[in-house]
Scaffold this motif. Structure first.
Motif, PDB file in Angstrom:
ATOM      1  N   ASN A   1      34.052  44.584  12.885  1.00 54.33           N
ATOM      2  CA  ASN A   1      35.456  44.496  13.284  1.00 54.33           C
ATOM      3  C   ASN A   1      35.799  45.745  14.108  1.00 54.33           C
ATOM      4  N   GLU A   2      36.999  45.806  14.626  1.00 53.48           N
ATOM      5  CA  GLU A   2      37.378  46.927  15.505  1.00 53.48           C
ATOM      6  C   GLU A   2      37.278  48.281  14.803  1.00 53.48           C
ATOM      7  N   ALA A   3      37.721  48.358  13.560  1.00 50.90           N
ATOM      8  CA  ALA A   3      37.671  49.632  12.830  1.00 50.90           C
ATOM      9  C   ALA A   3      36.220  50.066  12.604  1.00 50.90           C
ATOM     10  N   GLN A   4      35.364  49.125  12.237  1.00 47.28           N
ATOM     11  CA  GLN A   4      33.952  49.445  12.025  1.00 47.28           C
ATOM     12  C   GLN A   4      33.302  49.887  13.338  1.00 47.28           C
ATOM     13  N   ARG A   5      33.605  49.175  14.396  1.00 44.48           N
ATOM     14  CA  ARG A   5      33.059  49.507  15.713  1.00 44.48           C
ATOM     15  C   ARG A   5      33.481  50.932  16.121  1.00 44.48           C
ATOM     16  N   ALA A   6      34.750  51.240  15.926  1.00 40.88           N
ATOM     17  CA  ALA A   6      35.259  52.563  16.290  1.00 40.88           C
ATOM     18  C   ALA A   6      34.584  53.654  15.458  1.00 40.88           C
ATOM     19  N   PHE A   7      34.400  53.405  14.175  1.00 43.06           N
ATOM     20  CA  PHE A   7      33.744  54.394  13.317  1.00 43.06           C
ATOM     21  C   PHE A   7      32.316  54.658  13.787  1.00 43.06           C
TER      22      PHE A   7
END
Length: 77
Positions: A47-53
């Motif tokens: 998801n976007e949060a995982q990708r950003a991390f």
């Protein structure tokens, strides 16, 4: 400064995913192999949060970077 010792299990915790050894193995098995040209953070299953991390861990050479590299290798092995 964070002096915690991180593991693949704590990385999965950080990503908001089940973090038992069996859950990690299943997640990797379900999503491998990644295409050789794809970066780990670009995989469609994040998801976007995982990708950003993941992006931040690598770009800032954070203390998570080594584990992210190890995870990347597992998806390709």
């Amino acid at each position: 400064m964070d002096t915690s010792v991180h593991s693949l299990s704590t990385l999965f915790d950080q990503l908001g995913l089940p973090s038992t050894a069996a859950a990690i193995e299943l997640f990797i098995a379900l999503h491998q192999p990644l295409p050789p040209e794809a970066r780990l953070a670009e995989a469609l299953f994040w998801n976007e949060a995982q990708r950003a991390f993941l992006e931040e861990a690598i770009s800032e050479d954070a203390d998570w970077a080594e584990l992210v590299d190890q995870l990347d290798a597992r998806f390709r092995g």
